[in-house]
Design a protein around this motif. Sequence first.
Motif, mmCIF file in Angstrom:
data_model
loop_
_atom_site.group_PDB
_atom_site.id
_atom_site.type_symbol
_atom_site.label_atom_id
_atom_site.label_comp_id
_atom_site.label_asym_id
_atom_site.label_seq_id
_atom_site.Cartn_x
_atom_site.Cartn_y
_atom_site.Cartn_z
ATOM 1 N N VAL A 300 0.863 -1.182 0.000
ATOM 2 C CA VAL A 300 0.000 0.000 0.000
ATOM 3 C C VAL A 300 0.898 1.230 0.000
ATOM 4 C CG1 VAL A 300 -0.265 -0.019 2.543
ATOM 5 C CG2 VAL A 300 -1.935 1.181 1.133
ATOM 6 N N VAL A 301 0.583 2.180 -0.888
ATOM 7 C CA VAL A 301 1.298 3.461 -0.910
ATOM 8 C C VAL A 301 0.273 4.542 -0.580
ATOM 9 C CG1 VAL A 301 2.580 5.117 -2.312
ATOM 10 C CG2 VAL A 301 2.975 2.659 -2.617
ATOM 11 N N ILE A 302 0.475 5.211 0.528
ATOM 12 C CA ILE A 302 -0.476 6.232 0.976
ATOM 13 C C ILE A 302 0.018 7.582 0.446
ATOM 14 C CG2 ILE A 302 -1.429 7.380 3.014
ATOM 15 C CD1 ILE A 302 -0.997 4.542 4.411
ATOM 16 N N ALA A 303 -0.850 8.255 -0.293
ATOM 17 C CA ALA A 303 -0.430 9.492 -0.973
ATOM 18 C C ALA A 303 -1.258 10.663 -0.467
ATOM 19 C CB ALA A 303 -0.609 9.322 -2.480
ATOM 20 N N THR A 304 -0.547 11.694 -0.012
ATOM 21 C CA THR A 304 -1.291 12.801 0.602
ATOM 22 C C THR A 304 -0.618 14.156 0.408
ATOM 23 O OG1 THR A 304 -2.220 13.612 2.699
ATOM 24 C CG2 THR A 304 -0.126 12.419 2.841
ATOM 25 N N PRO A 305 -1.415 15.176 0.231
ATOM 26 C CA PRO A 305 -0.858 16.521 0.351
ATOM 27 C C PRO A 305 -0.703 16.845 1.836
ATOM 28 C CG PRO A 305 -3.201 16.641 -0.116
ATOM 29 C CD PRO A 305 -2.843 15.175 -0.056
ATOM 30 N N THR A 306 -0.049 17.943 2.124
ATOM 31 C CA THR A 306 0.122 18.348 3.525
ATOM 32 C C THR A 306 -0.877 19.470 3.831
ATOM 33 O OG1 THR A 306 2.455 17.809 3.345
ATOM 34 C CG2 THR A 306 1.801 19.186 5.214
ATOM 35 N N VAL A 307 -1.679 19.249 4.858
ATOM 36 C CA VAL A 307 -2.634 20.270 5.306
ATOM 37 C C VAL A 307 -2.063 20.829 6.605
ATOM 38 C CG1 VAL A 307 -4.994 20.714 6.067
ATOM 39 C CG2 VAL A 307 -4.567 19.061 4.242
ATOM 40 N N LEU A 308 -1.691 22.089 6.579
ATOM 41 C CA LEU A 308 -0.942 22.698 7.690
ATOM 42 C C LEU A 308 0.336 21.872 7.923
ATOM 43 C CD1 LEU A 308 -3.884 23.783 10.014
ATOM 44 C CD2 LEU A 308 -2.598 25.161 8.353
ATOM 45 N N PHE A 309 0.325 20.950 8.905
ATOM 46 C CA PHE A 309 1.568 20.217 9.169
ATOM 47 C C PHE A 309 1.403 18.700 9.020
ATOM 48 C CE2 PHE A 309 1.517 24.111 11.669
ATOM 49 C CZ PHE A 309 2.622 24.750 11.129
ATOM 50 N N GLY A 310 0.196 18.246 8.679
ATOM 51 C CA GLY A 310 -0.026 16.802 8.658
ATOM 52 C C GLY A 310 -0.719 16.330 7.390
ATOM 53 N N PRO A 311 -1.065 15.042 7.348
ATOM 54 C CA PRO A 311 -1.756 14.503 6.171
ATOM 55 C C PRO A 311 -3.163 15.069 6.022
ATOM 56 C CG PRO A 311 -1.466 12.812 7.881
ATOM 57 C CD PRO A 311 -0.802 14.052 8.383
ATOM 58 N N HIS A 312 -3.688 14.983 4.811
ATOM 59 C CA HIS A 312 -5.053 15.443 4.538
ATOM 60 C C HIS A 312 -6.027 14.605 5.380
ATOM 61 C CE1 HIS A 312 -8.766 16.277 2.401
ATOM 62 N NE2 HIS A 312 -8.148 17.288 1.803
ATOM 63 N N PRO A 313 -7.054 15.225 5.977
ATOM 64 C CA PRO A 313 -7.998 14.453 6.801
ATOM 65 C C PRO A 313 -8.639 13.264 6.080
ATOM 66 C CG PRO A 313 -8.280 16.782 7.206
ATOM 67 C CD PRO A 313 -7.285 16.671 6.082
ATOM 68 N N GLN A 314 -8.879 13.379 4.785
ATOM 69 C CA GLN A 314 -9.429 12.217 4.047
ATOM 70 C C GLN A 314 -8.447 11.044 4.101
ATOM 71 O OE1 GLN A 314 -10.001 13.600 0.054
ATOM 72 N NE2 GLN A 314 -12.176 14.022 0.365
ATOM 73 N N VAL A 315 -7.162 11.365 4.018
ATOM 74 C CA VAL A 315 -6.141 10.318 4.040
ATOM 75 C C VAL A 315 -6.017 9.753 5.454
ATOM 76 C CG1 VAL A 315 -3.690 9.830 3.637
ATOM 77 C CG2 VAL A 315 -4.931 11.360 2.086
ATOM 78 N N VAL A 316 -6.156 10.614 6.443
ATOM 79 C CA VAL A 316 -6.125 10.147 7.840
ATOM 80 C C VAL A 316 -7.245 9.145 8.061
ATOM 81 C CG1 VAL A 316 -6.495 10.881 10.241
ATOM 82 C CG2 VAL A 316 -5.038 12.242 8.736
ATOM 83 N N TYR A 317 -8.430 9.459 7.551
ATOM 84 C CA TYR A 317 -9.593 8.568 7.687
ATOM 85 C C TYR A 317 -9.313 7.210 7.029
ATOM 86 C CZ TYR A 317 -14.347 6.855 6.703
ATOM 87 O OH TYR A 317 -15.470 6.089 6.600
ATOM 88 N N ALA A 318 -8.822 7.259 5.795
ATOM 89 C CA ALA A 318 -8.572 5.996 5.068
ATOM 90 C C ALA A 318 -7.463 5.195 5.737
ATOM 91 C CB ALA A 318 -8.211 6.293 3.614
ATOM 92 N N THR A 319 -6.435 5.891 6.229
ATOM 93 C CA THR A 319 -5.318 5.198 6.882
ATOM 94 C C THR A 319 -5.783 4.570 8.192
ATOM 95 O OG1 THR A 319 -3.810 6.823 5.923
ATOM 96 C CG2 THR A 319 -2.957 5.489 7.734
ATOM 97 N N TYR A 320 -6.570 5.303 8.937
ATOM 98 C CA TYR A 320 -7.113 4.784 10.195
ATOM 99 C C TYR A 320 -7.943 3.522 9.932
ATOM 100 C CZ TYR A 320 -9.795 4.620 14.547
ATOM 101 O OH TYR A 320 -10.375 4.208 15.711
ATOM 102 N N LEU A 321 -8.773 3.603 8.902
ATOM 103 C CA LEU A 321 -9.633 2.472 8.551
ATOM 104 C C LEU A 321 -8.794 1.264 8.123
ATOM 105 C CD1 LEU A 321 -12.661 1.819 8.311
ATOM 106 C CD2 LEU A 321 -12.517 2.471 5.905
ATOM 107 N N ALA A 322 -7.790 1.510 7.267
ATOM 108 C CA ALA A 322 -6.933 0.407 6.790
ATOM 109 C C ALA A 322 -6.213 -0.236 7.974
ATOM 110 C CB ALA A 322 -5.927 0.921 5.772
ATOM 111 N N ASN A 323 -5.783 0.571 8.920
ATOM 112 C CA ASN A 323 -5.093 0.036 10.094
ATOM 113 C C ASN A 323 -6.034 -0.830 10.934
ATOM 114 O OD1 ASN A 323 -2.619 0.013 11.692
ATOM 115 N ND2 ASN A 323 -3.809 1.113 13.229
ATOM 116 N N LEU A 324 -7.291 -0.391 11.062
ATOM 117 C CA LEU A 324 -8.288 -1.172 11.810
ATOM 118 C C LEU A 324 -8.567 -2.509 11.135
ATOM 119 C CD1 LEU A 324 -11.296 1.152 12.778
ATOM 120 C CD2 LEU A 324 -9.651 0.101 14.317
#
Length: 394
Positions: A300-324
Amino acid sequence: MVAREIEDGIFWVGAIDWDRRLFDELIPLPNGTSYNAYLIRGSEKTALIDTVDPTKEYELISNLVRLGIERIDYIIINHAEQDHAGSLPMMLEIYPDAVIVTNEKCKDLLISLLHLPPEKFNVIGDRETLSLGDRTLEFLITPWTHWPETQLSFLREDRILFPCDLFGSHTATSDLFMKDERATYLSAKRYYAEIMMPFRGSIRGYVEKVRALSVNIIAPSHGPVYRNPSFILDAYTDWTSDAVKNEVVIPYSSMHGSTGKMVEYLTDALLARGVTVKPFNLSKTDVGELAMSLVDAATVVIATPTVLFGPHPQVVYATYLANLLKPKVRFASVIGSYGWGGKVVDTITKMIDHLKVELLEPVMVRGLPDEAAMRRLDRLADDILKKHKEINIV
Ligand code: FEO
């Protein structure tokens, strides 16, 4: 809906939810779903296997009334979740002599969730049996075939397994028995990915236990009934195995196009190397499709722009879900762009602690990717191919 006979004296009495489009406020249901409940008439006793979602309880009652069922002796509850147990209070009002038969953990949960009186329960253990006269139910306690209290019920003489969630599919169909193999396979795979994949290790063992029972029919509580159990058992053996495929999944978001260009370039670079790629634009994708793609993928390659200092919230959601969901993916990387800095790679790698992956060199680029960035993506594609070769999937 009407009750339908599976075998002599064994009926589907559930409900089809044609319109439901979301489960747990999370899982998309493009094809609706069904809540399958089953009535078994023995020579001495009558048992109901599971109930239905409370939004559909009148359909269950209507099916039982039309069958002329005046007495139910046992209500077997294989799983405490609402879509199977939620109509219990109404069922106990209509059939006040019925005893709820389930395991200790499920009883505790049902008392908490539905405020049922403890004296209504008959608690059973693993491999215990319940006689209906000429028919016998045997129970297999199988924790984590969704929740920790789940169990399977096996009707010995007819060799029918009622596994509740396990082996199910979210499909609203008028076919009682599976007809369309391809459609059912995809629906069952999506369901496995969303619901069963986190428990892959345990489920692999349960599949072997079920094989040892030599079942004739598998009648799950969602989707069609299987007259050919090996269809779904073989699929589960494949999905729960440690084998991965030469596939890369790229969930991504792109705000101004830079990350999108990187995804496009990496996709082409991998395709040119003979690797199957599944990019998912998280602004448009159905997370069920993303989950399904993670069943087999090696990387899996997680691809994200940077929003302020972290990953895009959409990517955070997908990453959290994939981890679960804990897919068996073996390699991971992070790519994306930033404007003035950030901790994207650090944040994402900390979020995937449930994935037993080897991390490959990330590619983070300032602004629009240039030629040097594309060379780094080529190197990542080379690394992925090399790793896939090392585990013999190319
Ligand atoms: Fe179909 Fe876990 O409920």
